[in-house]
Design a protein around this motif. Structure first.
Motif, PDB file in Angstrom:
ATOM      1  N   PHE A 585       6.424  52.493  23.327  1.00 40.99           N
ATOM      2  CA  PHE A 585       6.170  53.848  23.839  1.00 40.99           C
ATOM      3  C   PHE A 585       4.804  54.282  23.313  1.00 40.99           C
ATOM      4  O   PHE A 585       4.529  54.095  22.129  1.00 40.99           O
ATOM      5  CB  PHE A 585       7.234  54.829  23.332  1.00 40.99           C
ATOM      6  CG  PHE A 585       8.641  54.516  23.784  1.00 40.99           C
ATOM      7  CD1 PHE A 585       9.337  53.427  23.271  1.00 40.99           C
ATOM      8  CD2 PHE A 585       9.282  55.318  24.712  1.00 40.99           C
ATOM      9  CE1 PHE A 585      10.633  53.141  23.684  1.00 40.99           C
ATOM     10  CE2 PHE A 585      10.576  55.042  25.132  1.00 40.99           C
ATOM     11  CZ  PHE A 585      11.246  53.945  24.607  1.00 40.99           C
ATOM     12  N   ALA A 586       3.976  54.862  24.154  1.00 45.15           N
ATOM     13  CA  ALA A 586       2.639  55.251  23.695  1.00 45.15           C
ATOM     14  C   ALA A 586       2.127  56.470  24.456  1.00 45.15           C
ATOM     15  O   ALA A 586       2.711  56.897  25.459  1.00 45.15           O
ATOM     16  CB  ALA A 586       1.670  54.078  23.902  1.00 45.15           C
ATOM     17  N   ARG A 604       6.060  50.548  28.010  1.00 45.71           N
ATOM     18  CA  ARG A 604       5.675  49.193  28.422  1.00 45.71           C
ATOM     19  C   ARG A 604       6.751  48.198  28.009  1.00 45.71           C
ATOM     20  O   ARG A 604       7.311  48.288  26.900  1.00 45.71           O
ATOM     21  CB  ARG A 604       4.352  48.813  27.755  1.00 45.71           C
ATOM     22  CG  ARG A 604       3.685  47.611  28.411  1.00 45.71           C
ATOM     23  CD  ARG A 604       2.218  47.567  28.021  1.00 45.71           C
ATOM     24  NE  ARG A 604       2.069  47.069  26.663  1.00 45.71           N
ATOM     25  CZ  ARG A 604       1.956  45.783  26.342  1.00 45.71           C
ATOM     26  NH1 ARG A 604       1.971  44.867  27.298  1.00 45.71           N
ATOM     27  NH2 ARG A 604       1.820  45.418  25.102  1.00 45.71           N
ATOM     28  N   ASN A 605       7.062  47.292  28.909  1.00 47.01           N
ATOM     29  CA  ASN A 605       8.001  46.219  28.588  1.00 47.01           C
ATOM     30  C   ASN A 605       7.217  45.138  27.842  1.00 47.01           C
ATOM     31  O   ASN A 605       6.343  44.497  28.409  1.00 47.01           O
ATOM     32  CB  ASN A 605       8.608  45.674  29.892  1.00 47.01           C
ATOM     33  CG  ASN A 605       9.624  44.572  29.639  1.00 47.01           C
ATOM     34  OD1 ASN A 605       9.678  44.015  28.545  1.00 47.01           O
ATOM     35  ND2 ASN A 605      10.424  44.272  30.654  1.00 47.01           N
ATOM     36  N   ALA A 639      12.964  54.010  32.974  1.00 41.49           N
ATOM     37  CA  ALA A 639      12.017  53.143  33.701  1.00 41.49           C
ATOM     38  C   ALA A 639      12.547  51.717  33.706  1.00 41.49           C
ATOM     39  O   ALA A 639      12.829  51.150  32.645  1.00 41.49           O
ATOM     40  CB  ALA A 639      10.649  53.187  33.038  1.00 41.49           C
ATOM     41  N   ASP A 640      12.724  51.163  34.899  1.00 41.29           N
ATOM     42  CA  ASP A 640      13.091  49.750  35.025  1.00 41.29           C
ATOM     43  C   ASP A 640      11.801  48.955  35.120  1.00 41.29           C
ATOM     44  O   ASP A 640      11.023  49.161  36.054  1.00 41.29           O
ATOM     45  CB  ASP A 640      13.966  49.546  36.268  1.00 41.29           C
ATOM     46  CG  ASP A 640      15.322  50.192  36.090  1.00 41.29           C
ATOM     47  OD1 ASP A 640      15.991  49.877  35.093  1.00 41.29           O
ATOM     48  OD2 ASP A 640      15.694  51.038  36.922  1.00 41.29           O
ATOM     49  N   LEU A 641      11.571  48.081  34.157  1.00 44.71           N
ATOM     50  CA  LEU A 641      10.265  47.447  34.039  1.00 44.71           C
ATOM     51  C   LEU A 641      10.357  45.925  34.017  1.00 44.71           C
ATOM     52  O   LEU A 641      11.208  45.349  33.325  1.00 44.71           O
ATOM     53  CB  LEU A 641       9.588  47.914  32.746  1.00 44.71           C
ATOM     54  CG  LEU A 641       9.313  49.422  32.616  1.00 44.71           C
ATOM     55  CD1 LEU A 641       8.861  49.758  31.200  1.00 44.71           C
ATOM     56  CD2 LEU A 641       8.263  49.854  33.626  1.00 44.71           C
ATOM     57  N   SER A 646       3.945  48.368  32.696  1.00 46.44           N
ATOM     58  CA  SER A 646       4.034  49.649  31.998  1.00 46.44           C
ATOM     59  C   SER A 646       4.013  50.778  33.016  1.00 46.44           C
ATOM     60  O   SER A 646       3.555  50.592  34.155  1.00 46.44           O
ATOM     61  CB  SER A 646       2.893  49.795  30.985  1.00 46.44           C
ATOM     62  OG  SER A 646       1.676  49.841  31.656  1.00 46.44           O
ATOM     63  N   ARG A 647       4.534  51.899  32.608  1.00 46.72           N
ATOM     64  CA  ARG A 647       4.610  53.029  33.541  1.00 46.72           C
ATOM     65  C   ARG A 647       4.479  54.337  32.771  1.00 46.72           C
ATOM     66  O   ARG A 647       4.946  54.450  31.651  1.00 46.72           O
ATOM     67  CB  ARG A 647       5.960  53.002  34.265  1.00 46.72           C
ATOM     68  CG  ARG A 647       6.010  53.998  35.421  1.00 46.72           C
ATOM     69  CD  ARG A 647       7.249  53.822  36.277  1.00 46.72           C
ATOM     70  NE  ARG A 647       7.476  52.435  36.652  1.00 46.72           N
ATOM     71  CZ  ARG A 647       8.682  51.931  36.915  1.00 46.72           C
ATOM     72  NH1 ARG A 647       9.739  52.690  36.845  1.00 46.72           N
ATOM     73  NH2 ARG A 647       8.815  50.665  37.239  1.00 46.72           N
ATOM     74  N   ARG A 648       3.863  55.291  33.411  1.00 48.33           N
ATOM     75  CA  ARG A 648       3.762  56.636  32.851  1.00 48.33           C
ATOM     76  C   ARG A 648       5.007  57.394  33.291  1.00 48.33           C
ATOM     77  O   ARG A 648       5.328  57.415  34.489  1.00 48.33           O
ATOM     78  CB  ARG A 648       2.487  57.276  33.418  1.00 48.33           C
ATOM     79  CG  ARG A 648       2.031  58.513  32.743  1.00 48.33           C
ATOM     80  CD  ARG A 648       1.069  58.224  31.607  1.00 48.33           C
ATOM     81  NE  ARG A 648       0.769  59.467  30.909  1.00 48.33           N
ATOM     82  CZ  ARG A 648       0.832  59.591  29.593  1.00 48.33           C
ATOM     83  NH1 ARG A 648       1.153  58.581  28.815  1.00 48.33           N
ATOM     84  NH2 ARG A 648       0.560  60.742  29.034  1.00 48.33           N
TER      85      ARG A 648
END
Ligand code: BGC
Length: 767
Positions: A585-586, A604-605, A639-641, A646-648
């Protein structure tokens, strides 16, 4: 909230137009006209059931009887005449994962699909109202009906419960949000008084009800068996009228829990529209008499009768004698949902190859434990669905695994209190022969059910002994637990992998197999804390009853709020749940918005398998003037990654989630000041933190002679004037700060006479 819908969703409404509703339920005007043409006797009869499951109809006026059935995780429709207690067999239906599991998905969108499927089944079965969801807060691990409730947290409970209501009601089928309210134990449930202060009442026990009522307008709310602060829920005007109707604008019907009415007239007067089930002519007779002698205004009876008629008219619109549903599609949905609900508690690295799970199809596995062959899929009591099919984990594992890799040994008999040496030896030998042992343990039907609470939280002793023996024989052991209420994991927690499978409904066996072999990524998160010791739990000293009262002494500190505030070590925290991949997480960013705060982060995965990140947003006031938990769940981002993706994610936290109940103004208040915003993978695995300054609600506290000098001095206009006035009276230029601190707690009315003043005149002058 973002999520990916699983495949195998419920049927569409076959192209039929959506139900037209001219209000939350609709048909109010027509219902009023019908009731206007009724005699008092007819109206009174409408306010009680016609049978165990049916309301009274008025065939001449075109009002049909409505069938209500349990609920909540499928339909329990009894065909023909119900037995007196409504506990006999019901029609075969789909048993979806019970509430304990569904909440662990942390995924309202997914739960809405379950509601959708149940709504479709209700249409096909001619059921007008499904009695659920059950949204009482899990106050103690011992609560006998915890399997039927969602969580220890009101935010999660409200969001999951609302989703179920939304899904069902889309089909023109009513729900009954239950058990309103503060029904958190089974012990003496028909007589006990839950004695609870204002803040926990609103912040913990009513909050999910309030959310669901305000956002979804459920067609009915079910009044609980118990008393609240001395008054039966069914007769509680503060609860049913002042709070539910007047404050929350509830426009549906209030129905009693089955046989919860103690005094029909008091209940009607308090706002209970419908008594269920039928009480013969006792209830209606009492209502007729009360209206005749003026104890209950005739208009009140008109209103309740109107709501019953309105419900019937709305249900009639959804009725479709030709409707059917695709049972197999619903079974597939049940499996998809169950895959999202099991919680992987631990999965340690066991060797250079990594963690024990997921299993490879070529691994030789000793499947141990009777639950692998005889699954426990749901709890006992009124929510027991008659499943049309039940998947068995052992068979499902064999389907996935290579031929001849699985050996089964039952290990124990469900319900046994003593180990069976022959079964244990057989299981130990199988474990020794295999690469990996998977031991299925859990609670039996006799261990937990509606109607009684548990007296301890241990797993059955023979099962604990078995796990210990298997672990000695083969340290590469996975434990799968099937239980409705939290169990003590102390003695099995040495296993390198534990899957908390709860009660997963009829397709749970397949879901467990999918997770064990990695066909599904485990993505459930704990909706309740697993403590180290039962003695640590918040209600430990205040559960059950003393002379029919149970004191909610832990106040607002329920579940993780308690463990966090007391800094207690827990075995597995609220929100915990592993995946076969890892997430980072970022870049946390928090902005205030018109209606609260927007929390954004990048997820991000970081592993090499696809998986689901569940970002939990917790908020806590940094320096509250009242006792508050360090953190409270206020948002969820899913979030399915894919690997390396990565996703916001943006999570909007409504301002109402920041409020606490201020008893001095009898309302929700957002306290101004710094709030800590945390994003965690669980309540104890906080990855990102920041603070945000929130403007508080303006509170215009009227001053009166009971106001303290401190309160008056803090008042923007009265404060400076009082200061000058006291200084002048005392003949000083300014007031001594120490003296001020000492006298600030004195009410003006006590001090004024000492100074030869009249408090009311002082206030008039200061205004
Ligand atoms: C339960 C309710 C249920 C009703 C009808 C009661 O005993 O508390 O949850 O809906 O029975 O079966």
């Amino acid at each position: 909230m973002s999520s990916t819908a699983p495949s195998g969703g419920p049927d569409e409404r076959d192209g039929r137009a959506p139900i037209a509703l001219d209000g939350p339920i609709g048909h109010r005007r027509r219902a009023q006209e019908i009731v206007a043409g009724c005699t008092v006797a007819e109206k009174a009869s409408l306010t009680s059931g016609a049978s165990f499951w049916h309301t009274v109809g008025l065939p001449d006026a075109g009002v049909e009887s409505v069938m209500m059935t349990d609920g909540p995780h499928g339909i329990r429709k009894q065909s023909g005449d119900a037995d007196a207690l409504g506990l006999n067999d019901s029609v075969a239906a789909v048993c979806f994962p019970p509430a304990v599991a569904m909440a662990s998905s942390f995924d309202p969108d997914l739960v809405e699909l379950v509601g959708d499927a149940i709504g479709t089944e209700c249409v096909a079965e001619g059921v007008g109202v499904i009695l659920g969801p059950g949204i009482n807060i899990k106050r103690s691990p011992l609560g006998g009906r915890n399997f039927e409730y969602l969580s220890e947290d009101p935010f999660l409970t409200g969001r999951i419960g609302a989703a179920l209501v939304r899904g069902v009601q889309r089909h023109g089928i009513g729900t009954s949000v239950k058990h309103f309210a503060v029904n958190n134990q089974e012990h003496e449930r028909l007589r006990v008084s839950a004695d609870v202060d204002d803040r926990p009442l609103h912040e913990i026990y009513l909050r999910a009800f309030e959310h669901i009522v305000r956002t979804e307008q459920p067609w009915t709310v079910m009044a609980a068996y118990n008393k609240i602060n001395g008054v039966y829920a069914t007769q509680n005007a503060w609860l049913l009228t002042e709070t539910l109707r007047d404050r929350w604008d509830f426009d549906g019907l209030v129905v009693s829990d089955w046989m919860a009415v103690d005094d029909r007239v008091a209940a009607l007067a308090a706002g209970l529209d419908l008594e269920m089930p039928s009480s013969g002519d006792i209830g209606p007779g009492a209502v007729r008499d009360a209206v005749a002698d003026g104890r209950v205004p005739a208009e009140l009876l008109d209103e309740s009768a109107t709501r019953v008629v309105e419900l019937a008219l709305a249900s009639a619109q959804a009725a479709d004698p030709d409707a059917s549903y695709d049972r197999d599609a619903h079974h597939r949905l049940a499996r998809d949902v169950a895959r999202r609900c099991a919680v992987l508690l631990r999965n340690d690295e066991v060797d250079a190859a990594g963690a024990l799970l997921p299993l490879s199809p070529s691994t030789s596995v000793a499947v141990i434990g009777e639950f692998a062959r005889t699954p426990r899929i749901q709890g006992g009591g009124s929510s027991r669905i008659n499943p049309f099919r039940v998947d068995v984990a052992l068979d499902e594992m064999a389907e996935i695994a290579d031929a001849d890799t699985i050996e089964f040994a039952p290990g124990f008999l469900i319900g046994a209190t003593e180990p069976d040496p022959r079964l244990v030896d057989e299981a130990v030998a199988a474990a020794r022969r295999a690469d990996v042992a998977v031991v299925f343990v859990g609670l039996g039907d006799d261990d937990e059910s509606e109607g009684f609470d548990r007296t301890d939280w241990a797993l059955p002793a023979p099962q604990i002994d078995l796990v210990v023996r298997v672990l000695e024989a083969n340290p590469r052991t996975v434990v799968v637990v099937s239980n409705g209420g939290v169990v003590d994991l102390a003695e099995v927690d040495t296993a390198p992998a534990i899957l908390e499978a709860w009660l997963l409904g009829q397709a749970g066996g397949g879901a467990i197999a999918d997770i064990l072999y990695g066909l599904a990524d485990p993505s459930g998160r704990l909706a309740e804390t697993i403590p180290m010791r039962l003695e640590d739990s918040p209600a430990f000293l205040d559960f059950g009853d003393e002379h029919l009262h149970v004191r909610y002494g832990e106040g607002v500190f329920v579940g993780y709020r308690w463990y966090d505030a007391r800094r207690l070590t827990v075995r597995y925290p609220f929100g915990h749940g592993l995946s076969y991949t890892t997430f980072e997480f970022a870049d946390l960013r928090v902005d205030t918005t018109d209606d609260g705060v927007r929390v954004e982060m990048t997820v991000r995965n970081t592993g090499d398998r696809p998986g689901r990140a569940v970002a939990q947003v917790y908020i806590g006031h940094v320096s509250s003037a009242v006792a508050r938990a360090p953190r409270e769940l206020a948002g969820i981002g899913i979030a399915d990654l894919e690997p390396a993706e990565s996703r916001r994610i943006a999570v909007d936290v409504p301002r109402s989630e920041l409020a606490y109940w201020d008893r001095s103004v009898d309302d929700w208040v957002v306290e101004g000041g710094d709030h800590r915003v945390e994003v965690g993978a669980s309540s104890r695995d906080i990855r990102l933190t920041t603070t945000v300054r929130i403007a508080g609600d303006a509170r215009d506290q009227p001053l009166n002679p009971s106001s303290t000098l401190g309160e008056i001095l803090d008042h923007p206009t009265a404060g400076p004037r009082l200061r000058a006035r006291i200084a002048a009276t005392m003949g000083v230029d300014d007031l001594d700060p120490t003296m001020l601190m000492m006298v600030s707690s004195f009410p003006l009315g006590r001090v004024a006479p000492m100074l030869g003043l009249d408090a009311d005149s002082v206030l008039a002058e200061l205004a």
